[in-house]
Design an enzyme around this catalytic site. Structure first.
Site, PDB file in Angstrom:
ATOM      1  CG  ASP A   1      -2.211   0.818   1.053  1.00 37.68           C
ATOM      2  OD1 ASP A   1      -3.211   0.202   0.648  1.00 37.68           O
ATOM      3  OD2 ASP A   1      -2.049   1.957   0.730  1.00 37.68           O
TER       4      ASP A   1
ATOM      5  CE  LYS B   1      -5.684   2.179   4.529  1.00 30.68           C
ATOM      6  NZ  LYS B   1      -6.549   1.829   3.543  1.00 30.68           N
TER       7      LYS B   1
ATOM      8  CE  LYS C   1     -18.371  -5.693  -7.121  1.00 24.82           C
ATOM      9  NZ  LYS C   1     -18.518  -6.464  -5.975  1.00 24.82           N
TER      10      LYS C   1
ATOM     11  CB  CYS D   1     -19.958  -1.617  -3.441  1.00 28.35           C
ATOM     12  SG  CYS D   1     -18.343  -2.319  -2.841  1.00 28.35           S
TER      13      CYS D   1
HETATM   14  N1  LIG Z   1     -14.964  -2.747   0.056  1.00 29.14           N
HETATM   15  C1  LIG Z   1     -16.021  -3.726  -0.387  1.00 29.14           C
HETATM   16  O1  LIG Z   1     -16.633  -4.238   0.078  1.00 29.14           O
HETATM   17  C2  LIG Z   1     -15.586  -4.017  -1.946  1.00 29.14           C
HETATM   18  C3  LIG Z   1     -16.102  -5.286  -2.180  1.00 29.14           C
HETATM   19  C4  LIG Z   1     -15.957  -5.692  -3.626  1.00 29.14           C
HETATM   20  C5  LIG Z   1     -15.371  -4.897  -4.463  1.00 29.14           C
HETATM   21  N2  LIG Z   1     -14.654  -3.875  -4.051  1.00 29.14           N
HETATM   22  C6  LIG Z   1     -13.868  -2.946  -4.944  1.00 29.14           C
HETATM   23  O2  LIG Z   1     -12.419  -3.229  -4.630  1.00 29.14           O
HETATM   24  C7  LIG Z   1     -11.732  -2.016  -4.769  1.00 29.14           C
HETATM   25  C8  LIG Z   1     -10.907  -1.553  -3.572  1.00 29.14           C
HETATM   26  O3  LIG Z   1     -11.803  -1.418  -2.580  1.00 29.14           O
HETATM   27  P1  LIG Z   1     -11.458  -1.000  -0.989  1.00 29.14           P
HETATM   28  O4  LIG Z   1     -13.128  -0.999  -0.144  1.00 29.14           O
HETATM   29  O5  LIG Z   1     -10.772  -2.003  -0.598  1.00 29.14           O
HETATM   30  O6  LIG Z   1     -10.885   0.104  -1.134  1.00 29.14           O
HETATM   31  P2  LIG Z   1      -9.835   0.819  -0.020  1.00 29.14           P
HETATM   32  O7  LIG Z   1     -10.042   2.471  -0.302  1.00 29.14           O
HETATM   33  O8  LIG Z   1     -10.337   0.463   1.276  1.00 29.14           O
HETATM   34  O9  LIG Z   1      -8.549   0.474  -0.416  1.00 29.14           O
HETATM   35  C9  LIG Z   1      -7.646   0.845  -1.332  1.00 29.14           C
HETATM   36  C10 LIG Z   1      -6.163   0.867  -0.975  1.00 29.14           C
HETATM   37  O10 LIG Z   1      -5.304   1.048  -2.221  1.00 29.14           O
HETATM   38  C11 LIG Z   1      -4.151   1.888  -1.872  1.00 29.14           C
HETATM   39  N3  LIG Z   1      -3.627   2.454  -3.064  1.00 29.14           N
HETATM   40  C12 LIG Z   1      -3.986   3.094  -3.830  1.00 29.14           C
HETATM   41  N4  LIG Z   1      -3.322   3.486  -5.199  1.00 29.14           N
HETATM   42  C13 LIG Z   1      -2.297   2.320  -4.686  1.00 29.14           C
HETATM   43  C14 LIG Z   1      -0.992   2.327  -5.419  1.00 29.14           C
HETATM   44  N5  LIG Z   1      -0.560   2.824  -6.693  1.00 29.14           N
HETATM   45  N6  LIG Z   1      -0.160   1.512  -4.893  1.00 29.14           N
HETATM   46  C15 LIG Z   1      -0.346   0.804  -3.508  1.00 29.14           C
HETATM   47  N7  LIG Z   1      -1.408   0.967  -2.935  1.00 29.14           N
HETATM   48  C16 LIG Z   1      -2.391   1.890  -3.582  1.00 29.14           C
HETATM   49  C17 LIG Z   1      -4.647   3.020  -0.865  1.00 29.14           C
HETATM   50  O11 LIG Z   1      -4.047   3.617  -0.052  1.00 29.14           O
HETATM   51  C18 LIG Z   1      -6.040   2.061  -0.148  1.00 29.14           C
HETATM   52  O12 LIG Z   1      -5.215   1.611   1.085  1.00 29.14           O
HETATM   53  C19 LIG Z   1     -12.600  -0.828  -5.512  1.00 29.14           C
HETATM   54  O13 LIG Z   1     -12.867  -0.797  -6.873  1.00 29.14           O
HETATM   55  C20 LIG Z   1     -13.941  -1.467  -4.830  1.00 29.14           C
HETATM   56  O14 LIG Z   1     -15.115  -1.009  -5.513  1.00 29.14           O
HETATM   57  C21 LIG Z   1     -14.841  -3.322  -2.869  1.00 29.14           C
END
Ligand SMILES: NC(=O)c1ccc[n+]([C@@H]2O[C@H](COP(=O)([O-])OP(=O)(O)OC[C@H]3O[C@@H](n4cnc5c(N)ncnc54)[C@H](O)[C@@H]3O)[C@@H](O)[C@H]2O)c1
Length: 434
Positions: free
Chosen positions: A30, A35, A207, A263
């Site tokens: 990350d 984090k 999705k 989402c």
């Molecule tokens: N949260 C859910 O329940 C859920 C369920 C299914 C799908 N999704 C999808 O999954 C994806 C992620 O969602 P999330 O809730 O985990 O997001 P989140 O915001 O909790 O986590 C994303 C992480 O990516 C990191 N990040 C961003 N750019 C980066 C890079 N270049 N290198 C390294 N780290 C980087 C950020 O710092 C952050 O910690 C989204 O597209 C979301 O729609 C989420």
């Protein structure tokens, strides 16, 4: 398999630790150093039941490590998952793909040997094509296959969902990548979780179609609930009456304050935008979005009418702030609009949430955050249950009544039986119950 997760949020961290638990070697990366520092100390950056234990076990076994260094983390990987955020883009509601594209470029620049790059983030149809183009531009010699593998886990039950999914969807058109992905998911495949291989664009659309459909189902029952209130019917009985029909199914038929979370709001919006861009508008989704947006403030107005139309100078106890229980995620939570509506009408709000208050403080100002449900209830004119955390299901109603200025309970999740609450002298207001 050597797996690298780019992004260690709700999806990246849970997927990463579960892959490690399957026996793969996983690095969770990350950009957010705080984090990674926390994870290295064994402190979870999110609240997800059971996560700390499974992380600790896999760190101990040596299969799970954390890093902020993309370069070193991708160079030896067989598979690199992109699990970064895809929030709504300010202004037009399209998915903001800048994090995905930035990650793709970095991966291309540093990977070596055949590498499968898998988009796990929720991304609009055609994103895989653009990722492929970016990869080729950044490193014309890279030997990379770009795959779509959307994630369907639910916050609050994420580990169980990841380990026992209804299905695993994989979109690709490269035979070598197919072999690698089959290996990655072999432990689940042995558990009989169906692996559904499709074309990449189809996988990306699956999705959005899933989330759009579920959002529509929730919105449908919410409208039925409103009608129930007008015609003297009971939405819980309607839900049961239709849910027992196998063609409809009982899940996602709980009337409530409108869907929120990280989402459904952004994914329905992105789906509607994609459809418009392709001159194939999805009016059902557009209408779902608009009904749901209006509903959240309408829930605030429901509280106001429960207090005879006037909340100025009154104190409202809000129980639950997160968009659902068992998470600390506040993104697009209905609580935000409910509280805003109450504040706009002159009410003061005292709120309690078991896990979401730190995140809530960044989004909701001007309210009192208290240490427990009864601290919120003291001297309140009404209790509003916004999130159905277990600890709100069995409030000591006589105690609550004794502390309140007026015994009014607005239950936006229908977790109480109206007759029982009324027995304790409360005016009870549920959703779609009369
Ligand atoms: N949260 C859910 O329940 C859920 C369920 C299914 C799908 N999704 C999808 O999954 C994806 C992620 O969602 P999330 O809730 O985990 O997001 P989140 O915001 O909790 O986590 C994303 C992480 O990516 C990191 N990040 C961003 N750019 C980066 C890079 N270049 N290198 C390294 N780290 C980087 C950020 O710092 C952050 O910690 C989204 O597209 C979301 O729609 C989420």
């Amino acid at each position: 398999m050597r797996i690298t997760m780019i992004g260690s949020g709700y999806v990246g961290l849970v997927s990463g630790v579960c892959f490690a638990d399957f026996g793969h070697d996983v690095i969770c990366v990350d950009k957010d150093k705080s984090k990674i520092d926390a994870l290295e100390k064994g402190v979870m950056p999110i609240y997800e039941p059971g996560l700390d234990q499974i992380v600790a076990e896999n760190v101990k076994s040596g299969r799970l490590t954390f890093s902020t260094d993309v370069q070193n983390s991708v160079k030896d990987a067989d598979v690199v998952f992109i699990a970064v955020g895809t929030p709504s883009r300010r202004g037009d509601g399209h998915a903001d793909l800048s994090y995905v594209y930035a990650a793709a470029k970095e991966i291309a620049e540093h990977c070596t040997g055949f590498t499968v790059v898998v988009t796990k983030s929720t991304v609009p149809v055609g994103t895989g094509d653009e990722v492929e183009r970016i990869v080729k531009e950044a490193n014309p010699n890279a030997d990379i296959a770009v795959v779509s593998n959307p994630e369907f886990l639910r916050e609050g039950a994420a580990i169980e969902d990841f380990k026992r999914p209804d299905r695993i969807v994989i979109g690709l058109d490269d035979d070598r990548a197919r072999g690698v992905m089959t290996e990655v998911y072999r432990p689940l495949y042995l558990n009989q979780a169906p692996l559904l291989f499709t074309a990449r664009r189809t996988s990306e659309l699956i999705k959005y179609a899933a989330n759009g459909f579920l959002a529509m189902k929730i919105t449908f029952i919410n409208e039925i609930a409103d009608l129930c209130e007008k015609v003297g019917a009971n939405v819980q009985d309607v839900s049961r009456g239709i849910g027992l029909d196998g063609r409809i199914g009982a899940k996602f038929l709980h009337a409530g304050p409108g869907y929120g979370g990280s989402c459904f709001p952004k994914d329905t919006l992105a789906l509607a935008k994609t459809a418009q861009d392709h001159e194939s508008p999805m009016r059902l989704i557009e209408t779902t979005i608009s009904i749901n947006d209006n509903r959240k403030r309408a829930m605030g107005r429901k509280v106001i009418s429960a207090l005879e139309g006037d909340v100025r100078g009154k104190k409202i106890a809000v129980l639950g702030l997160t968009f659902k229980p068992n998470t600390d995620d506040m993104r697009d939570s209905p609580a935000i609009a409910v509280i805003q509506t109450l504040q706009d009408s002159g009410a003061t709000v005292a709120a309690y949430d078991p896990e979401g208050m730190e995140n809530a403080k960044k989004l909701i100002e001007g309210i009192e955050y208290v240490a427990g449900p009864y601290e919120a209830i003291a001297d309140a004119d009404a209790i509003v249950i916004v999130t159905e955390w277990n600890q709100f299901r069995a409030l000591d109603l006589p105690r609550a009544k004794g502390m309140m200025k007026s015994p009014v309970l607005v239950d936006l999740r229908n977790i109480y039986r109206p007759a029982e609450v009324a027995k304790h002298g409360f005016a009870y207001h549920g959703i779609g119950l009369n």
